[in-house]
Design an enzyme around this catalytic site. Structure first.
Site, PDB file in Angstrom:
ATOM      1  N   CYS A  43      -6.406 -51.647  -6.359  1.00  0.00           N
ATOM      2  CA  CYS A  43      -5.462 -51.478  -5.053  1.00  0.00           C
ATOM      3  C   CYS A  43      -6.142 -51.839  -3.800  1.00  0.00           C
ATOM      4  O   CYS A  43      -7.387 -51.408  -3.653  1.00  0.00           O
ATOM      5  CB  CYS A  43      -4.798 -50.030  -5.065  1.00  0.00           C
ATOM      6  N   CYS A  77      -6.615 -48.442  -1.465  1.00  0.00           N
ATOM      7  CA  CYS A  77      -7.205 -47.281  -2.159  1.00  0.00           C
ATOM      8  C   CYS A  77      -8.589 -47.157  -1.465  1.00  0.00           C
ATOM      9  O   CYS A  77      -9.337 -48.086  -0.859  1.00  0.00           O
ATOM     10  CB  CYS A  77      -7.608 -47.075  -3.801  1.00  0.00           C
ATOM     11  N   HIS A 106      -3.275 -42.800  -4.332  1.00  0.00           N
ATOM     12  CA  HIS A 106      -2.476 -43.906  -4.629  1.00  0.00           C
ATOM     13  C   HIS A 106      -1.085 -43.409  -5.240  1.00  0.00           C
ATOM     14  O   HIS A 106      -0.064 -44.208  -5.006  1.00  0.00           O
ATOM     15  CB  HIS A 106      -3.254 -44.848  -5.578  1.00  0.00           C
ATOM     16  N   ASN A 154       8.123 -50.188   4.402  1.00  0.00           N
ATOM     17  CA  ASN A 154       8.915 -50.750   3.486  1.00  0.00           C
ATOM     18  C   ASN A 154       8.502 -50.011   2.122  1.00  0.00           C
ATOM     19  O   ASN A 154       7.362 -50.006   1.841  1.00  0.00           O
ATOM     20  CB  ASN A 154       8.667 -52.179   3.116  1.00  0.00           C
ATOM     21  N   SER A 157       4.385 -54.395  -0.857  1.00  0.00           N
ATOM     22  CA  SER A 157       3.454 -55.041  -1.591  1.00  0.00           C
ATOM     23  C   SER A 157       2.795 -54.533  -2.475  1.00  0.00           C
ATOM     24  O   SER A 157       1.888 -54.738  -3.382  1.00  0.00           O
ATOM     25  CB  SER A 157       2.451 -55.978  -0.597  1.00  0.00           C
ATOM     26  N   HIS A 188       0.986 -47.878  -2.973  1.00  0.00           N
ATOM     27  CA  HIS A 188       0.095 -47.030  -2.385  1.00  0.00           C
ATOM     28  C   HIS A 188       0.732 -46.510  -1.330  1.00  0.00           C
ATOM     29  O   HIS A 188       1.168 -47.664  -0.263  1.00  0.00           O
ATOM     30  CB  HIS A 188      -1.216 -47.612  -2.157  1.00  0.00           C
ATOM     31  N   HIS A 227       2.031 -46.353   2.384  1.00  0.00           N
ATOM     32  CA  HIS A 227       1.477 -46.864   3.629  1.00  0.00           C
ATOM     33  C   HIS A 227       2.662 -47.422   4.439  1.00  0.00           C
ATOM     34  O   HIS A 227       3.910 -47.549   3.988  1.00  0.00           O
ATOM     35  CB  HIS A 227       0.751 -48.036   3.011  1.00  0.00           C
ATOM     36  N   GLN A 235       3.411 -49.898   8.219  1.00  0.00           N
ATOM     37  CA  GLN A 235       2.989 -50.887   9.282  1.00  0.00           C
ATOM     38  C   GLN A 235       3.187 -50.539  10.611  1.00  0.00           C
ATOM     39  O   GLN A 235       4.200 -49.707  10.781  1.00  0.00           O
ATOM     40  CB  GLN A 235       3.565 -52.463   8.923  1.00  0.00           C
TER      41      GLN A 235
HETATM   42  P1  H2U Z   1       4.031 -54.279   3.044  1.00  0.00           P
HETATM   43  O1  H2U Z   1       3.599 -53.485   1.768  1.00  0.00           O
HETATM   44  O2  H2U Z   1       4.873 -53.402   3.871  1.00  0.00           O
HETATM   45  O3  H2U Z   1       3.977 -55.566   2.839  1.00  0.00           O
HETATM   46  O4  H2U Z   1       2.382 -53.999   3.762  1.00  0.00           O
HETATM   47  C1  H2U Z   1       1.544 -54.353   3.400  1.00  0.00           C
HETATM   48  C2  H2U Z   1       0.676 -55.299   4.399  1.00  0.00           C
HETATM   49  O5  H2U Z   1      -0.872 -55.234   4.194  1.00  0.00           O
HETATM   50  C3  H2U Z   1       1.069 -56.735   4.406  1.00  0.00           C
HETATM   51  O6  H2U Z   1       1.534 -57.082   5.801  1.00  0.00           O
HETATM   52  C4  H2U Z   1      -1.393 -56.578   4.544  1.00  0.00           C
HETATM   53  C5  H2U Z   1      -0.082 -57.374   4.216  1.00  0.00           C
HETATM   54  O7  H2U Z   1      -0.376 -58.604   5.100  1.00  0.00           O
HETATM   55  N1  H2U Z   1      -2.575 -56.837   3.698  1.00  0.00           N
HETATM   56  C6  H2U Z   1      -3.503 -56.583   4.543  1.00  0.00           C
HETATM   57  O8  H2U Z   1      -3.934 -56.400   5.539  1.00  0.00           O
HETATM   58  N2  H2U Z   1      -4.842 -56.910   3.606  1.00  0.00           N
HETATM   59  C7  H2U Z   1      -5.021 -56.999   2.198  1.00  0.00           C
HETATM   60  O9  H2U Z   1      -5.911 -57.097   1.329  1.00  0.00           O
HETATM   61  C8  H2U Z   1      -3.469 -57.225   1.373  1.00  0.00           C
HETATM   62  C9  H2U Z   1      -2.532 -56.847   2.199  1.00  0.00           C
HETATM   63 ZN    ZN Z   2      -4.145 -47.470  -3.981  1.00  0.00          ZN
END
Ligand code: H2U
Ligand code: ZN
Length: 341
Positions: A49, A52, A114, A154, A162, A165, A167, A169
């Site tokens: 992840c 993490c 996580h 989201n 994505s 975990h 989180h 934004q």
């Molecule tokens: P979402 O799960 O809401 O997509 O948010 C995750 C964000 O994390 C996504 O905008 C960023 C992606 O650009 N990200 C990073 O900044 N670093 C990473 O190593 C992977 C994803």
């Molecule tokens: Zn994690």
């Protein structure tokens, strides 16, 4: 007026948009199906992840061994701090118009764990999440060139998250994005016309109506708005007239944490599965003084009939007006029965 049997449209006074309601299409009050979705047991720590503690992110940066919340600049930020400021209007006809947009995109982990979410984190941990949102808002709001700070989560693959975990934004932008800009206009004109706040009045009205209230505590009221588009959409309103997170009292921080946990826990019980959604807070823009603004949060979950059957905004909804079958009143009734804590 028959809002239970007959098709009609309802107005969203915050955006001045309509939603078509077709209650006759749902013959039975509750058509939800609880299907068995395989429960995914998540580890406390996932070595793969990127959120993490201690793990590497895209680009090779390593997360610290953080122990509560953790913030970093998005490695794939949609906005850049130093994007040029310009406005183009080809031939001055308003047909081909572009403006420079600069900003800051951050990612915020709710917890080093996580496997937890807003429904399973302990209250003190969620309070810490609210406090981190507050300090992030305050820090970004005072930066030159920032007009608005959008905090959003989201949740679930269905909503494009994505990573499981926990989180969210945070995007801080040089312009006020279009939805809050529209909400600002409606709140200002309501105040001019009625001499009171749109959401203060609306929340009071809903508390006397009762049918759309999901839950409440001392500081916050959660309801399915009269104009909800998504089947289980809810609006979270502070009881006190305030515009931004830094204005919350310590008590309100705890009350917001508690009510968020309560909503997401109820959501997870609708189909006995983690409920996907996009949620976020609408706070006063940061480029001026907006006493008409009322702090609130929106939860937009896509699920309709089961953990896998989602509502799509297609056809008439894309070309005309959003439409719903199950009434906001029935959705609120269902959610009310699922609130336990
Ligand atoms: P979402 O799960 O809401 O997509 O948010 C995750 C964000 O994390 C996504 O905008 C960023 C992606 O650009 N990200 C990073 O900044 N670093 C990473 O190593 C992977 C994803
Ligand atoms: Zn994690």
């Amino acid at each position: 007026m028959d809002l239970i049997e007959e098709s009609h449209r309802r107005l969203n006074p915050l955006t001045n948009e309509w939603v078509l309601v077709s209650p006759h299409r749902t013959q039975r009050p509750w058509q939800g199906a609880v299907e068995t979705v395989p429960e995914i047991a998540r580890p406390r720590y996932d070595p793969n992840c990127y959120l993490c503690p201690g793990n590497a992110r895209a680009g090779g940066v390593r997360n610290p061994q953080y122990s509560s919340t953790f913030i970093f600049e998005n490695d794939f930020a949609a906005l850049k701090k130093d994007a040029p400021n310009f406005r183009t209007d080809l031939q001055k006809k308003g047909l081909i118009v572009a403006e420079g947009e600069s900003g800051i995109c951050r990612v915020m982990c709710f917890s080093p764990r996580h496997d937890l979410t807003l429904s399973s984190l302990e209250l003190p941990a969620i309070e810490e999440v609210v406090r981190t949102w507050t300090s992030q808002f305050a820090e970004l709001a005072q930066m030159p060139g920032i007009s608005h700070v959008q905090i959003f989560e989201n949740r679930g693959e269905m909503m494009g998250a994505s990573n499981p975990h926990p989180h969210c934004q945070i995007w801080a932008t040089s312009s006020v994005p279009q939805v809050p800009a529209r909400e600002l206009g409606t709140q200002q004109s309501y105040f001019q016309t009625h001499g009171s706040c749109l959401l203060c009045d609306y929340t009071k009205l809903e508390e006397s109506e009762k049918s759309r209230i999901v839950t409440s505590n001392e500081g916050f009221v959660v309801l399915v708005p009269f104009w909800a588009v998504w089947p289980f959409e809810v609006l979270v309103c502070s009881r006190r007239h305030l515009g931004t997170l830094p204005e919350l009292s310590n008590g309100e921080v705890s009350q917001l944490a508690a009510i968020l946990n309560r909503i997401v826990s109820a959501y997870d019980r609708v189909f006995e599965a983690p409920f996907p959604y996009s949620m976020g807070f609408h706070q006063a823009p940061t480029n001026g003084n907006y006493p008409e603004w009322h702090f609130h949060g929106h939860f937009y979950p896509p699920l309709l009939r089961s953990a896998t059957v989602r509502k799509f905004m297609v056809g008439f909804e894309m070309l005309g007006t959003p439409q719903r079958d199950i009434t906001p009143e029935l959705a609120a009734e269902k959610l009310r029965t699922l609130v336990t804590n």
